[in-house]
Design a protein around this motif. Sequence first.
Motif, PDB file in Angstrom:
ATOM      1  N   UNK A  19       0.828  -1.191   0.000  1.00 20.90           N
ATOM      2  CA  UNK A  19       0.000   0.000   0.000  1.00 20.90           C
ATOM      3  C   UNK A  19       0.872   1.253   0.000  1.00 20.90           C
ATOM      4  N   UNK A  20       0.305   2.357  -0.413  1.00 23.67           N
ATOM      5  CA  UNK A  20       1.068   3.614  -0.455  1.00 23.67           C
ATOM      6  C   UNK A  20       0.974   4.362   0.867  1.00 23.67           C
ATOM      7  N   UNK A  21       0.182   3.823   1.820  1.00 22.77           N
ATOM      8  CA  UNK A  21       0.109   4.394   3.159  1.00 22.77           C
ATOM      9  C   UNK A  21      -0.215   3.273   4.142  1.00 22.77           C
ATOM     10  N   UNK A  22       0.267   3.431   5.374  1.00 22.86           N
ATOM     11  CA  UNK A  22       0.046   2.434   6.425  1.00 22.86           C
ATOM     12  C   UNK A  22       0.391   3.085   7.763  1.00 22.86           C
ATOM     13  N   UNK A  23      -0.043   2.475   8.884  1.00 23.07           N
ATOM     14  CA  UNK A  23       0.269   3.040  10.198  1.00 23.07           C
ATOM     15  C   UNK A  23       1.775   3.206  10.417  1.00 23.07           C
ATOM     16  N   UNK A  24       2.125   4.270  11.097  1.00 26.78           N
ATOM     17  CA  UNK A  24       3.518   4.643  11.344  1.00 26.78           C
ATOM     18  C   UNK A  24       4.276   3.600  12.170  1.00 26.78           C
ATOM     19  N   UNK A  25       3.545   2.738  12.875  1.00 24.82           N
ATOM     20  CA  UNK A  25       4.186   1.758  13.756  1.00 24.82           C
ATOM     21  C   UNK A  25       4.868   0.633  12.996  1.00 24.82           C
ATOM     22  N   UNK A  41      20.834 -10.678  -6.331  1.00 23.04           N
ATOM     23  CA  UNK A  41      21.692  -9.572  -5.897  1.00 23.04           C
ATOM     24  C   UNK A  41      21.277  -9.078  -4.512  1.00 23.04           C
ATOM     25  N   UNK A  42      22.216  -8.427  -3.856  1.00 29.41           N
ATOM     26  CA  UNK A  42      21.907  -7.776  -2.578  1.00 29.41           C
ATOM     27  C   UNK A  42      20.890  -6.671  -2.827  1.00 29.41           C
ATOM     28  N   UNK A  43      19.898  -6.578  -1.936  1.00 28.65           N
ATOM     29  CA  UNK A  43      18.828  -5.599  -2.096  1.00 28.65           C
ATOM     30  C   UNK A  43      18.617  -4.850  -0.797  1.00 28.65           C
ATOM     31  N   UNK A  44      18.542  -3.520  -0.883  1.00 29.87           N
ATOM     32  CA  UNK A  44      18.218  -2.674   0.264  1.00 29.87           C
ATOM     33  C   UNK A  44      17.052  -1.783  -0.119  1.00 29.87           C
ATOM     34  N   UNK A  45      16.114  -1.630   0.820  1.00 28.67           N
ATOM     35  CA  UNK A  45      14.941  -0.781   0.611  1.00 28.67           C
ATOM     36  C   UNK A  45      14.921   0.248   1.726  1.00 28.67           C
ATOM     37  N   UNK A  46      14.687   1.501   1.377  1.00 23.45           N
ATOM     38  CA  UNK A  46      14.562   2.571   2.365  1.00 23.45           C
ATOM     39  C   UNK A  46      13.216   3.253   2.187  1.00 23.45           C
ATOM     40  N   UNK A  47      12.527   3.482   3.317  1.00 22.86           N
ATOM     41  CA  UNK A  47      11.296   4.270   3.341  1.00 22.86           C
ATOM     42  C   UNK A  47      11.678   5.556   4.050  1.00 22.86           C
ATOM     43  N   UNK A  77       4.663  12.705   2.791  1.00 25.21           N
ATOM     44  CA  UNK A  77       5.026  11.691   1.811  1.00 25.21           C
ATOM     45  C   UNK A  77       6.530  11.455   1.811  1.00 25.21           C
ATOM     46  N   UNK A  78       6.916  10.179   1.810  1.00 27.14           N
ATOM     47  CA  UNK A  78       8.326   9.800   1.873  1.00 27.14           C
ATOM     48  C   UNK A  78       8.748   9.123   0.571  1.00 27.14           C
ATOM     49  N   UNK A  79      10.011   9.307   0.216  1.00 28.85           N
ATOM     50  CA  UNK A  79      10.570   8.626  -0.947  1.00 28.85           C
ATOM     51  C   UNK A  79      10.802   7.159  -0.607  1.00 28.85           C
ATOM     52  N   UNK A  80      10.686   6.301  -1.614  1.00 31.82           N
ATOM     53  CA  UNK A  80      11.073   4.899  -1.509  1.00 31.82           C
ATOM     54  C   UNK A  80      12.336   4.750  -2.337  1.00 31.82           C
ATOM     55  N   UNK A  95       5.177   7.172  -0.252  1.00 30.56           N
ATOM     56  CA  UNK A  95       4.578   6.495   0.907  1.00 30.56           C
ATOM     57  C   UNK A  95       4.229   7.478   2.002  1.00 30.56           C
ATOM     58  N   UNK A  96       3.041   7.307   2.599  1.00 31.62           N
ATOM     59  CA  UNK A  96       2.584   8.179   3.678  1.00 31.62           C
ATOM     60  C   UNK A  96       2.396   7.378   4.957  1.00 31.62           C
ATOM     61  N   UNK A  97       3.232   7.632   5.992  1.00 34.13           N
ATOM     62  CA  UNK A  97       3.004   6.986   7.283  1.00 34.13           C
ATOM     63  C   UNK A  97       1.829   7.654   7.999  1.00 34.13           C
ATOM     64  N   UNK A  98       0.881   6.842   8.464  1.00 33.94           N
ATOM     65  CA  UNK A  98      -0.319   7.366   9.112  1.00 33.94           C
ATOM     66  C   UNK A  98      -0.140   7.395  10.621  1.00 33.94           C
ATOM     67  N   UNK A  99      -0.377   8.550  11.213  1.00 30.04           N
ATOM     68  CA  UNK A  99      -0.261   8.751  12.658  1.00 30.04           C
ATOM     69  C   UNK A  99      -1.636   8.556  13.274  1.00 30.04           C
ATOM     70  N   UNK A 100      -1.646   7.858  14.430  1.00 26.67           N
ATOM     71  CA  UNK A 100      -2.896   7.733  15.183  1.00 26.67           C
ATOM     72  C   UNK A 100      -3.707   6.672  14.667  1.00 26.67           C
TER      73      UNK A 100
END
Length: 100
Positions: A19-25, A41-47, A77-80, A95-100
């Motif tokens: 999903x493009x958004x989910x709870x911040x936890x 190959x080695x893979x790294x993902x950053x949110x 909104x955060x870069x992936x 990606x949008x982290x959802x607060x609350x």
Amino acid sequence: VATPVDANVSAMTAYDIFPWRAPIIGGHEFVIGGLNFDSNAATSIFVGDVEVTGQVSVSETRIRGTLPSLTGQPNELLDITVVNGGQTSIIPDAFLPLVG
């Protein structure tokens, strides 16, 4: 997750995250769609600035993993960023982290 057919793409390219958004936890599963991922190959993902840890599954067109806690990230909104096989692809404002 959509994967476009584009004959002009020869490098590893990430297109979207679901999903493009989910709870911040964190703790929710995600799928990144794209082309030319190298499953050996080695893979790294950053949110934003947070690296995804734990098991990440990579196929030629999909990367699957679990979202990390994003409590230290801004509420915007955060870069992936995908690093795979020595190549980097960034999905801006994906990606949008959802607060609350």
